[in-house]
Scaffold this motif. Structure first.
Motif, PDB file in Angstrom:
ATOM      1  N   GLU A 135       6.132  -8.857   9.683  1.00  0.00           N
ATOM      2  CA  GLU A 135       7.322  -8.022   9.541  1.00  0.00           C
ATOM      3  C   GLU A 135       6.870  -6.661   9.636  1.00  0.00           C
ATOM      4  O   GLU A 135       7.412  -5.811  10.155  1.00  0.00           O
ATOM      5  CB  GLU A 135       7.955  -8.585   8.364  1.00  0.00           C
ATOM      6  CG  GLU A 135       8.707  -9.887   8.365  1.00  0.00           C
ATOM      7  CD  GLU A 135       9.783  -9.996   9.319  1.00  0.00           C
ATOM      8  OE1 GLU A 135      10.550  -8.998   9.758  1.00  0.00           O
ATOM      9  OE2 GLU A 135      10.192 -11.301   9.732  1.00  0.00           O
ATOM     10  N   LEU A 136       5.865  -6.488   8.818  1.00  0.00           N
ATOM     11  CA  LEU A 136       5.207  -5.131   8.843  1.00  0.00           C
ATOM     12  C   LEU A 136       4.864  -4.511  10.166  1.00  0.00           C
ATOM     13  O   LEU A 136       5.256  -3.572  10.620  1.00  0.00           O
ATOM     14  CB  LEU A 136       3.942  -5.098   7.964  1.00  0.00           C
ATOM     15  CG  LEU A 136       3.425  -3.590   7.326  1.00  0.00           C
ATOM     16  CD1 LEU A 136       4.639  -3.403   6.653  1.00  0.00           C
ATOM     17  CD2 LEU A 136       2.407  -4.107   6.530  1.00  0.00           C
ATOM     18  N   GLY A 137       4.219  -5.312  10.989  1.00  0.00           N
ATOM     19  CA  GLY A 137       3.994  -5.050  12.352  1.00  0.00           C
ATOM     20  C   GLY A 137       5.257  -4.652  13.275  1.00  0.00           C
ATOM     21  O   GLY A 137       5.107  -3.564  13.958  1.00  0.00           O
ATOM     22  N   ASN A 150      -4.246  -0.157  -3.871  1.00  0.00           N
ATOM     23  CA  ASN A 150      -3.706   1.375  -4.235  1.00  0.00           C
ATOM     24  C   ASN A 150      -3.213   2.155  -3.053  1.00  0.00           C
ATOM     25  O   ASN A 150      -3.480   3.393  -2.805  1.00  0.00           O
ATOM     26  CB  ASN A 150      -4.840   2.212  -5.004  1.00  0.00           C
ATOM     27  CG  ASN A 150      -4.890   1.801  -6.401  1.00  0.00           C
ATOM     28  OD1 ASN A 150      -3.697   1.592  -7.092  1.00  0.00           O
ATOM     29  ND2 ASN A 150      -5.909   1.636  -7.181  1.00  0.00           N
ATOM     30  N   ILE A 151      -2.543   1.388  -2.049  1.00  0.00           N
ATOM     31  CA  ILE A 151      -1.954   2.025  -1.110  1.00  0.00           C
ATOM     32  C   ILE A 151      -0.508   1.410  -1.045  1.00  0.00           C
ATOM     33  O   ILE A 151      -0.213   0.332  -1.318  1.00  0.00           O
ATOM     34  CB  ILE A 151      -2.599   2.059   0.562  1.00  0.00           C
ATOM     35  CG1 ILE A 151      -2.707   0.425   0.692  1.00  0.00           C
ATOM     36  CG2 ILE A 151      -3.955   2.747   0.268  1.00  0.00           C
ATOM     37  CD1 ILE A 151      -3.291   0.451   2.242  1.00  0.00           C
ATOM     38  N   THR A 152       0.494   2.200  -0.267  1.00  0.00           N
ATOM     39  CA  THR A 152       1.729   1.797  -0.538  1.00  0.00           C
ATOM     40  C   THR A 152       2.206   1.539   1.107  1.00  0.00           C
ATOM     41  O   THR A 152       1.442   2.208   2.031  1.00  0.00           O
ATOM     42  CB  THR A 152       2.872   2.642  -0.907  1.00  0.00           C
ATOM     43  OG1 THR A 152       2.726   3.916  -0.227  1.00  0.00           O
ATOM     44  CG2 THR A 152       2.564   3.265  -2.277  1.00  0.00           C
ATOM     45  N   GLU A 153       3.325   0.842   1.255  1.00  0.00           N
ATOM     46  CA  GLU A 153       4.064   0.617   2.818  1.00  0.00           C
ATOM     47  C   GLU A 153       4.363   2.067   3.342  1.00  0.00           C
ATOM     48  O   GLU A 153       3.829   2.512   4.298  1.00  0.00           O
ATOM     49  CB  GLU A 153       4.980  -0.021   2.681  1.00  0.00           C
ATOM     50  CG  GLU A 153       5.627  -0.571   4.086  1.00  0.00           C
ATOM     51  CD  GLU A 153       6.687  -1.768   4.017  1.00  0.00           C
ATOM     52  OE1 GLU A 153       7.801  -1.194   3.821  1.00  0.00           O
ATOM     53  OE2 GLU A 153       6.431  -2.700   3.381  1.00  0.00           O
ATOM     54  N   GLY A 212       0.463  -8.012   3.331  1.00  0.00           N
ATOM     55  CA  GLY A 212       1.653  -7.374   3.597  1.00  0.00           C
ATOM     56  C   GLY A 212       2.471  -7.077   2.951  1.00  0.00           C
ATOM     57  O   GLY A 212       3.672  -6.447   3.296  1.00  0.00           O
ATOM     58  N   THR A 213       2.367  -7.291   1.577  1.00  0.00           N
ATOM     59  CA  THR A 213       3.585  -6.705   0.507  1.00  0.00           C
ATOM     60  C   THR A 213       2.759  -5.952  -0.461  1.00  0.00           C
ATOM     61  O   THR A 213       1.621  -6.102  -0.812  1.00  0.00           O
ATOM     62  CB  THR A 213       3.996  -8.092  -0.185  1.00  0.00           C
ATOM     63  OG1 THR A 213       2.901  -8.834  -0.831  1.00  0.00           O
ATOM     64  CG2 THR A 213       4.615  -9.008   0.826  1.00  0.00           C
ATOM     65  N   GLN A 214       3.731  -4.969  -1.143  1.00  0.00           N
ATOM     66  CA  GLN A 214       3.107  -4.310  -2.066  1.00  0.00           C
ATOM     67  C   GLN A 214       2.632  -5.118  -3.417  1.00  0.00           C
ATOM     68  O   GLN A 214       1.466  -4.701  -3.912  1.00  0.00           O
ATOM     69  CB  GLN A 214       4.246  -3.351  -2.725  1.00  0.00           C
ATOM     70  CG  GLN A 214       3.596  -2.362  -3.464  1.00  0.00           C
ATOM     71  CD  GLN A 214       2.628  -1.297  -2.819  1.00  0.00           C
ATOM     72  OE1 GLN A 214       2.837  -0.913  -1.652  1.00  0.00           O
ATOM     73  NE2 GLN A 214       1.450  -1.097  -3.631  1.00  0.00           N
TER      74      GLN A 214
END
Length: 620
Positions: free
Chosen positions: A425-427, A383-386, A372-374
């Motif tokens: 929170e992301l969802g 190796n992916i970002t929000e 859920g966090t970087q």
């Protein structure tokens, strides 16, 4: 037909077509005309097993030999097992209804640790002694392979020999050796001595394991001459030369993956630190897109399937994906066949890819942010970002999708409760960010969390797994965070099952005692919630004097001898240690297409490690 299945049996079990065979493209041979009879056993339900690509490949390879007949055997569902035992009917093959005990070889694929009790059930139901030491000269040899075989020790008491790595070539060498042994008059042990000399073959009886007073492994040593101290994983160096089936069996009942599966490459360039497959299948090796197109056309013609799926660990990393998709779409549109592109990455997901995936029929999209966090995504080297996630979901909604699935792991090393809450929170923010887009108000998101299980041959193989109480606390915290949002569905995995998975993934030979006791207590189909009995498993461990937490929840030191240290998968232990240390510093490692990390897989001298595929990819 050797077994008589009466209507009284078949009409009183669920989905009787799982037990009758005679499917489209099933191989038919006269057993009297072959030298070797091989039972390929999948230790789970037919509907799971018939979806397994590895079985389809080896079934095809073995049956291309005129001297060998490979037949399929699946774990009967509990109702069918009851009927077989009531009527004294042994477990049998679907092709000829031959009892398993009458085969020359009985081979199991190890895809999931929680299927191990089914292996014991199938041996027992088939009339084969469960323990390898009890098998006589006239009995079948029991072998096993698959991803879980990289730590063969928990099954060492039950399996005669293991094939470590990719078996397409090794299985032919084993069959050749069996034929030579069969005519030699030598003992059962002499055959095992013969196959132990084949690269990738491990015979547990030829190795002794000693333990320290604290229960850790002291040493793993050969107990006879002529066997290697370390068993090197087999790989297929050129996938274009490897045999691949285009005439797979078409079941009469629905299966989990009821479609053509087209393997576009093997291996992965990414190096996610939790992912066992990403390390044990290195290096990445691709099939030419022209060959894939030919295989696809032949498969559609020979099976009649209406869907074809591109199979790999990360489909969008295929260097010739645009060319392949364009050619496939041109063909499949006319045939009314759907093209499925699973395993897409967030950082190279595009509108072009999305359009190709939905050209014939729209289906749901699935992405795996994993954390859920970087900060935590950097720890696991995702190796992916929000930003990648938000862009991909917005693109999907704009393209007409209203259903997106997101996969996360819970209990990853260094994870805090803030990381867990960030998943929710992301969802919520994804829902809000798409609200003003056309169709955005109908977007539904499914969040699924699995429990992190430390696996052998990953940078996290030394890490402890969160205890069950901690995992459940995290699951309930996330559930509470998203429960008021009706457009978010939350699914999570049973932490008790994951704990046992960790025990068998990282276990030593002593674990076999608990496995046997649990099976005797009635444990089977442990990966199925309706049959899993945690209390029986805990009783089994207690009776054996073993502590599951010793295997699942203990941090292991870098200098500890691990139960699988005598297996060489090509990636060095030193490299895995360095990756673990980088994880705690939050440092990421570039993928193999960008920069070689000298993980050890370059020793195979093939695929992306040669450099050609890397330059082709960068120019593509």
């Amino acid at each position: 037909m050797r077994i008589n299945l009466t209507d009284d049996i078949l009409l009183n079990v669920q989905k009787p077509a799982k037990y009758t065979g005679n499917e489209w493209n099933m191989v038919r041979k006269n057993p009297g005309d072959v030298d070797v009879r091989f039972a390929f056993c999948f230790p789970d339900d037919y509907e799971i097993g018939m979806s397994h690509l590895g079985m389809k490949i080896l079934y095809h390879i073995l049956n291309r030999r005129e001297d060998t007949y490979c037949e399929r055997v699946f774990a009967p569902w509990v109702d069918m097992e009851e009927k077989l035992r009531e009527n004294n009917i042994p477990l049998y093959s679907l092709e000829t209804y031959t009892p398993v005990s009458e085969f020359d070889m009985v081979g199991f694929t190890l895809q999931y640790e929680m299927s191990y009790t089914n292996i014991l059930s199938m041996l027992d139901l088939g009339g084969i002694p469960v323990f390898a030491k009890d098998r006589k000269d006239n009995m079948p040899f029991v072998l096993a392979g698959g991803p879980c075989a990289v730590n063969p020790e928990p099954l060492a008491d039950f399996v005669d020999f293991f094939v470590i790595g990719e078996a397409e070539e090794a299985i032919n060498e084993i069959i050749d050796e069996y034929k030579a042994w069969k005519n030699s008059g030598e003992s059962r042990e002499e055959f095992l001595a013969r196959v132990a000399k084949i690269e990738g073959v491990y015979v547990p009886a030829f190795y002794d394991v000693d333990y320290n007073e604290d229960g850790t492994v002291k040493s793993i040593r050969p107990n006879r001459d002529g066997v290697p101290a370390k068993i090197k994983r087999r790989i297929i160096r050129d996938l274009n030369e490897a045999d691949f089936p285009d005439d797979v069996i078409v079941p009469y009942v629905g299966t989990v993956h009821d479609r053509i599966m087209l393997e576009i490459f093997r291996g992965c360039i990414r190096g996610c630190r939790f992912c066992q497959a990403g390390f044990i299948y290195r290096p990445l090796r691709e099939r030419d897109h022209e060959k894939l197109l030919k295989l696809a056309k032949q498969s559609i013609e020979k099976t009649g399937y209406e869907e074809i799926s591109l199979v790999s660990l990360s489909t969008s990393d295929y260097s010739r994906l645009p060319e392949l998709c364009n050619a496939l779409i041109e063909y499949t549109e006319g045939e009314k066949v759907n093209l499925s592109l699973p395993s897409l990455r967030l950082d190279n997901f595009s509108m072009q890819l999305m359009e190709k995936a939905s050209k014939v029929r729209k289906s749901g999209l699935t992405f795996a942010p994993e954390a859920g966090t970087q900060r935590l995504r950097d720890v696991i080297n995702k190796n992916i970002t929000e930003e990648d996630l938000f862009n991909a979901v917005k693109m999907a909604v704009s393209g007409g999708w209203n259903s997106v699935k997101l996969y996360f792991m819970m209990g990853l090393p260094t994870e805090t409760m803030e990381d867990v809450e960030a998943i929710g929170e992301l969802g919520i923010r994804l829902i809000e960010s798409c609200r003003d887009l056309p169709g955005g108000k109908s977007l539904n998101i499914t969040i699924s969390t699995s429990c992190f299980v430390p696996k052998p041959f990953t940078p996290f193989q030394w890490e402890p797994m969160d205890d069950m109480e901690t995992l459940m606390e995290k699951q309930f915290r996330l559930k509470d965070r998203v429960r008021k949002n009706r457009r978010i569905t939350y699914n999570y995995h049973d932490a008790r099952v994951s704990m046992l998975e960790a025990v068998f993934a990282r276990g030593d030979r002593r674990i076999g005692q608990a496995l046997y006791k649990a099976w005797r207590k009635g444990c089977k189909f442990d990966g199925w919630a309706e049959f899993f009995d945690f209390d029986k498993w805990m009783e089994a461990f207690e009776e054996c004097g073993l502590d599951p937490k010793f295997y699942a929840n203990r941090r292991r030191s870098f200098d500890e001898i691990l139960p699988w240290d005598h297996i060489n998968i090509g990636v060095t232990k030193r490299f895995l240690q360095k990756e673990c240390e980088k994880a705690y510093r939050g440092e990421v490692t570039q993928n193999c297409a960008e920069n070689c990390s000298f993980c050890g897989a370059q020793g195979y001298k093939t695929g992306i490690c040669l450099g050609e595929q890397r330059s082709d990819r960068n120019n593509g």
